[in-house]
Design an enzyme around this catalytic site. Structure first.
Site, mmCIF file in Angstrom:
data_model
loop_
_atom_site.group_PDB
_atom_site.id
_atom_site.type_symbol
_atom_site.label_atom_id
_atom_site.label_comp_id
_atom_site.label_asym_id
_atom_site.label_seq_id
_atom_site.Cartn_x
_atom_site.Cartn_y
_atom_site.Cartn_z
ATOM 1 N N LYS A 77 -3.947 6.839 -0.927
ATOM 2 C CA LYS A 77 -4.128 5.697 -1.819
ATOM 3 C C LYS A 77 -5.276 6.008 -2.770
ATOM 4 O O LYS A 77 -6.280 6.604 -2.374
ATOM 5 C CB LYS A 77 -4.434 4.454 -0.983
ATOM 6 C CG LYS A 77 -4.533 3.160 -1.773
ATOM 7 C CD LYS A 77 -4.744 1.984 -0.820
ATOM 8 C CE LYS A 77 -4.919 0.667 -1.549
ATOM 9 N NZ LYS A 77 -5.096 -0.466 -0.613
ATOM 10 N N SER A 152 -2.819 -4.444 -2.121
ATOM 11 C CA SER A 152 -3.193 -3.428 -3.076
ATOM 12 C C SER A 152 -2.590 -2.054 -2.799
ATOM 13 O O SER A 152 -2.764 -1.130 -3.592
ATOM 14 C CB SER A 152 -4.720 -3.313 -3.113
ATOM 15 O OG SER A 152 -5.235 -2.848 -1.873
ATOM 16 N N SER A 176 -3.523 -6.114 2.257
ATOM 17 C CA SER A 176 -3.125 -5.087 1.290
ATOM 18 C C SER A 176 -2.178 -4.025 1.815
ATOM 19 O O SER A 176 -1.636 -3.249 1.030
ATOM 20 C CB SER A 176 -4.370 -4.400 0.713
ATOM 21 O OG SER A 176 -5.055 -5.273 -0.152
#
Length: 475
Positions: A77, A152, A176
């Site tokens: 990520k 996210s 997230s």
């Protein structure tokens, strides 16, 4: 014979172990899919093809096959720093940043024998629950590219759902991992606070963010989660005195066996009900009913429950979320101008908080943690909708008004943040599809250290519903 990307991550791992495919072959296969699919979906912000192939060759010759992720591709990520690879944090402010060292989670996944293919998209500094950064393309939902992927860890979810990766790590500070997993039809796991040594949440005020896996199946999620916990395949090294209770059992076994009968609570109330108008789409309630019917048919006990009202939660969580933006490295007017309006609003609110405000917010949320664990304690797990609404269109969130934007996020995702506050484990499961073909999921919240129970329950429901057989159109 099935294409490699049609196999589960566990099936791919077995093929690697048996020598039927090599890490280099598997890496090339996924790089080819990324090249074809990513331009239309925005899952990756950086693809490190040459480095990935070099790493795959290194794994073949230098990394023991006993490592839990031996030869399996993944991606970092874009909030995680990998030495020598640009990291953008989803922000124009950080463009061009190339770290010299790797974060602990990156190091752990490398130690586990994985092969990173690049960086997956995230919103600015991972703050929103949707992935539409001004700094790059939005992460588009593979089931309908006009819709967002959540956030996210939105890029990670898109990559896994579109079969550009077998699974992916994400981070979860308010939902997230679970939000994009639910939006994209995946399994997402938020572990107990302290469970993963490299990303425990214990070093952040409130202990909200932890790392967790996104995958197509429960067993695949457990495979990655085990590697995050114990990268060398042995006993995990916990560098903290405070950690999740329970033994260091291998969670993959619980996910594969899928055994046990449990007492489940079912609720549609959330910690935000006293502060915002929360309404549930019929599709969310229909998905919950599918899960309830499935668990009932399998012999689990089912009991309706509801949270006690607590008007102190919303202002305390808002304060802590704003505090998390206070340390964004924007010190000049020029640097602030590179931030998105929501980020700028959160940052200024966070920097305006007095020490007493922070202390009171932390105390309030610590009290809520004890309260929630007490309220849910009579159940082995508690079932909620994963999301209150169907996946949101790209551009749906207010790009200017921070207050309205925050309210929209709460109304879409009311069931996730309270789990971070409490430190409890949770899993989202993709149980249903809308008439338009969109995935809808449910969330199971476990007891402290109760990941094995959640994985066992998820495996049982997966065997019944076979959601892993669903494939987004065009992928």
């Amino acid at each position: 014979m099935a294409d490699l990307h049609e196999l589960t991550a566990l099936e791919q791992w077995r093929s690697l172990q048996q020598g039927e495919i090599s890490p280099t072959e598997l890496t090339r296969h996924y790089l080819t899919r990324i090249e074809r699919l990513n331009p239309g979906l925005g899952a990756f912000v950086t693809v490190t093809a040459e480095a990935a192939l070099a790493r795959a060759r290194q794994v073949e010759t230098e990394v023991p096959r006993t490592r839990p992720l031996w030869g399996l591709p993944f991606a970092d990520k874009d909030l995680q720093q990998r030495a020598g690879v640009p990291v953008g944090f989803g922000s124009r402010l950080m463009r061009g940043t190339v770290p010299e060292t790797s974060d602990l989670l990156v190091q752990a996944l490398d130690e586990a024998g994985g092969v990173s293919l690049g960086k997956t998209a995230t919103p600015e500094f991972g703050l929103p629950s949707y992935t539409e950064p001004v700094a790059g393309a939005p992460a588009r939902n593979p089931w309908n590219p006009a819709l967002g992927a959540g956030g996210s860890s939105g890029g990670a979810a898109v990559a896994v759902a579109a079969r550009m990766l077998p699974f992916a790590p994400g981070s979860d500070g308010g939902g997230s991992v679970r939000i994009p997993a639910a939006a994209c039809g995946l399994v997402g796991v938020k572990p107990s606070r302290g469970r993963i040594p490299a990303a425990s949440g214990l070093d952040v005020p409130g202990g909200l963010p932890v790392a967790g896996p996104l995958a197509r199946t429960v067993a695949d999620a457990a495979l990655l989660l085990d590697a995050m916990i114990a990268p060398d395949g042995g006993r995990p090294a916990h560098p903290f005195a405070v950690r999740a209770p329970g033994e260091d059992e291998q969670l993959l076994g619980a996910a594969v066996r899928g055994e046990g009968r449990y007492q489940l609570g079912v609720m549609t109330t959330s910690a935000w009900d006293d502060a915002y108008e929360i309404s549930l789409d019929p599709e969310a309630l229909a998905a919950l009913a599918v899960a309830v019917d499935g668990f009932t048919a399998m012999g689990h006990g089912i009991e309706q429950t509801a949270l006690e009202p607590d008007p102190s939660y919303a202002p305390a969580f808002r304060a802590l979320w704003q505090l998390s933006a206070a340390r964004i490295p924007a010190e000049t007017t020029e640097q602030e101008a590179l931030l998105e309006p929501l980020t700028r609003w959160l940052m200024h609110r966070g920097r305006a908080l007095a020490g007493r405000d922070v202390a009171e917010a932390l105390t309030t949320l610590a009290t809520y943690e004890r309260s929630l664990i007490r309220q849910l304690g009579r159940f082995d797990a508690v079932l909620t909708p994963a999301l209150a609404l169907t996946p949101r269109p790209v551009g749906w969130y207010d790009a200017v008004d921070g207050e309205r934007n925050f309210a929209q996020q709460v109304q879409y995702t009311p069931f996730t943040s309270m789990v971070n506050v409490s430190g409890l484990p949770a899993i989202t499961l993709p149980v249903a599809q809308t008439p338009d073909g969109l995935p809808m999921g449910v969330q199971l919240i476990g007891r402290p250290g109760g990941e094995a129970t959640l994985l066992a329950l998820g495996a049982q429901l997966e065997r019944r519903l076979r959601w892993q057989d669903r494939v987004p159109p065009g992928v």
